[in-house]
Enzyme design. Structure first.
Site, PDB file in Angstrom:
ATOM      1  N   ARG A  54       0.822  -1.232   0.000  1.00  0.00           N
ATOM      2  CA  ARG A  54       0.000   0.000   0.000  1.00  0.00           C
ATOM      3  C   ARG A  54       0.846   1.268   0.000  1.00  0.00           C
ATOM      4  O   ARG A  54       0.497   2.237  -0.677  1.00  0.00           O
ATOM      5  CB  ARG A  54      -1.000  -0.031   1.169  1.00  0.00           C
ATOM      6  CG  ARG A  54      -1.856   1.213   1.277  1.00  0.00           C
ATOM      7  CD  ARG A  54      -3.213   0.954   1.939  1.00  0.00           C
ATOM      8  NE  ARG A  54      -3.143   0.142   3.135  1.00  0.00           N
ATOM      9  CZ  ARG A  54      -2.741   0.571   4.325  1.00  0.00           C
ATOM     10  NH1 ARG A  54      -2.356   1.823   4.495  1.00  0.00           N
ATOM     11  NH2 ARG A  54      -2.699  -0.235   5.364  1.00  0.00           N
ATOM     12  N   TYR A 106     -11.629  21.082 -15.323  1.00  0.00           N
ATOM     13  CA  TYR A 106     -12.231  19.748 -15.431  1.00  0.00           C
ATOM     14  C   TYR A 106     -13.414  19.660 -14.463  1.00  0.00           C
ATOM     15  O   TYR A 106     -13.266  19.857 -13.257  1.00  0.00           O
ATOM     16  CB  TYR A 106     -11.176  18.682 -15.127  1.00  0.00           C
ATOM     17  CG  TYR A 106     -11.764  17.309 -15.061  1.00  0.00           C
ATOM     18  CD1 TYR A 106     -12.453  16.788 -16.145  1.00  0.00           C
ATOM     19  CD2 TYR A 106     -11.669  16.539 -13.914  1.00  0.00           C
ATOM     20  CE1 TYR A 106     -13.026  15.533 -16.077  1.00  0.00           C
ATOM     21  CE2 TYR A 106     -12.234  15.290 -13.847  1.00  0.00           C
ATOM     22  CZ  TYR A 106     -12.917  14.796 -14.931  1.00  0.00           C
ATOM     23  OH  TYR A 106     -13.503  13.561 -14.858  1.00  0.00           O
ATOM     24  N   ASP A 179      -2.741  21.446 -13.278  1.00  0.00           N
ATOM     25  CA  ASP A 179      -3.236  20.258 -13.975  1.00  0.00           C
ATOM     26  C   ASP A 179      -2.765  20.385 -15.425  1.00  0.00           C
ATOM     27  O   ASP A 179      -3.265  21.207 -16.194  1.00  0.00           O
ATOM     28  CB  ASP A 179      -4.768  20.196 -13.886  1.00  0.00           C
ATOM     29  CG  ASP A 179      -5.346  18.962 -14.582  1.00  0.00           C
ATOM     30  OD1 ASP A 179      -4.643  18.366 -15.419  1.00  0.00           O
ATOM     31  OD2 ASP A 179      -6.518  18.628 -14.313  1.00  0.00           O
ATOM     32  N   LYS A 204      -4.987   9.787 -19.503  1.00  0.00           N
ATOM     33  CA  LYS A 204      -5.086  10.442 -20.825  1.00  0.00           C
ATOM     34  C   LYS A 204      -3.807  10.228 -21.629  1.00  0.00           C
ATOM     35  O   LYS A 204      -3.471   9.112 -21.921  1.00  0.00           O
ATOM     36  CB  LYS A 204      -5.408  11.922 -20.627  1.00  0.00           C
ATOM     37  CG  LYS A 204      -6.500  12.198 -19.588  1.00  0.00           C
ATOM     38  CD  LYS A 204      -7.824  11.570 -19.950  1.00  0.00           C
ATOM     39  CE  LYS A 204      -8.896  12.058 -18.985  1.00  0.00           C
ATOM     40  NZ  LYS A 204      -9.949  11.128 -18.711  1.00  0.00           N
TER      41      LYS A 204
END
Ligand SMILES: Cc1ncc(COP(=O)(O)O)c(C=O)c1O
Length: 382
Positions: A54, A106, A179, A204
């Protein structure tokens, strides 16, 4: 894993995954490490540096090293999605922190900032960050802890001035996060322009094949900010899975080629669509008529990305009808994959969206531009 980042250009760094090989077998492709747990040494130490899956994973570390090299970052962290990368960063802020984010950004992240962040004690102002005067007026020195930019911004492809925003944010004691999903490190390097952290929906362009959901944060330095986000990633279990990291590393090998091809195609389509009878306007930063064109020329590497939007002259129903007629373009959400996508964006974003109802968002893939043009032209003509 390569210890030092070679002094290579982005295309070389990506193609060779910064030279990472499997030292044990001399295989050119590092293996996929799926183990969730690791042997402790008899003297109770973990000399391998690995204890549990993790907090960290060797394949994930490999992907992070490539992204850090491409962004010129001190450290990078991979997350299970772009949203978890962004939210992981916002969660690192103390309650009472003031955040400035763009009005045009976004939509899902904007929704989170508006609907969820206040309950965590975060104060959010949505500002026209493309306008530095508006940004300077909105920062609250001492209270503003993070300024968030997205450039080019989805789905209007407006351009924000990273260097200008960094000065304003830093003067107020805030960090600047960008971003850079649609720009990719091939077209813009926000850290070199003064940003403190870069975020990607690696779903993307970085992966590029529409088969991985992933997110990344690249930090200017391996500092307290980065360490806090790393702790939160561990505590909240936000890390990317190893198989996704493996695919992401493979996808990034062709990042430079794909981004250049998509940018060339988007630019050609934007020019042709500007003269199309069914199109009222084209939103693409590569067009001299775009309000952010001069800034994009300075801030981007001479290409303007594979994303553009068009507004249908016939309004919303004409836009939806055109999208219904395409045969080669895929009518689907997302962006940055090898296949070209078309989407009536307002249908996705819902009634609260500032997205114009007549807007179709286009993600240019790597198919032949003439095939793409013929299909789009026919769909728009009806
Ligand atoms: C610009 C931008 N940022 C962030 C995200 C969120 O990324 P993900 O879907 O990987 O969570 C997206 C997704 O479409 C995006 O386009």
């Amino acid at each position: 894993m390569a210890k030092e980042v070679p002094n290579w250009r982005a295309s070389t760094l990506a193609a060779q995954a910064i030279g990472q090989i499997d030292e044990g077998t001399r295989a050119l492709v590092p293996p996929l490490h799926v183990a969730t747990t690791f042997l402790r040494d008899p003297d109770n130490l973990y000399r391998s540096g690995n204890a549990y899956g993790r907090p960290d994973n060797e394949t994930v570390r490999g992907g992070e090293a490539v992204i850090a090299a491409l962004e010129g970052a001190g450290a990078a962290l991979l997350f299970g999605s772009g949203m978890s990368a962004a939210v992981g960063l916002f969660l690192s802020l103390a309650p009472g922190a003031h955040i400035i984010a763009p009005k045009a950004m976004y939509w899902s992240l904007r929704n989170w900032l508006v609907s969820e962040a206040p309950a965590l004690g975060l104060a959010v102002d949505l500002v026209e960050v493309e306008n530095l005067t508006a940004l300077a007026a909105a920062v609250r020195p001492g209270f503003t802890k993070l300024v968030w930019l997205e450039t080019p911004s989805n789905p209007l492809w407006s351009i924000s001035d990273i260097a200008g925003a960094a000065k304003i944010a830093h003067a107020a004691g805030a960090k600047l996060a960008v971003d850079s999903t649609s720009a990719t490190p091939i077209l813009t390097r926000p850290l070199a322009l003064g940003a403190d952290v870069v975020m990607h929906s690696a779903t993307k362009y970085l992966n590029g094949h529409s088969d991985v959901i992933a997110g990344a944060l690249a930090f200017a330095g391996e500092d307290d900010f980065c360490a806090r986000v790393r702790r939160l990633r561990t505590a909240h279990g936000l890390i990317l899975g190893p198989f996704e990291a493996f695919l992401l590393i493979r996808g990034m090998r062709t990042l430079d080629l794909r981004v250049r091809m998509a940018s060339a195609t988007a630019s050609e389509l934007a020019n042709r669509l500007s003269n199309h009878a069914a199109v009222a306007s084209v939103l693409y930063p590569g067009l001299p008529t775009h309000p952010g064109h001069d800034l994009a020329r300075r801030q981007m590497s001479g290409l303007f990305g594979g994303m553009l939007s068009i507004r249908a002259r016939g309004g919303e129903q004409a836009a939806i009808a055109a999208a219904a007629r395409v045969r080669l373009w895929k009518r689907a959400t997302s962006l940055g994959g090898v296949e070209s996508l078309i989407e009536h964006r307002a249908s996705v974003e819902g009634p609260q969206s500032p997205c114009p109802p007549d807007l179709l968002r286009l993600s240019a893939g790597i198919e032949d531009v003439e095939d793409l043009w013929r299909d789009l032209d026919e769909a728009l003509r009806g």
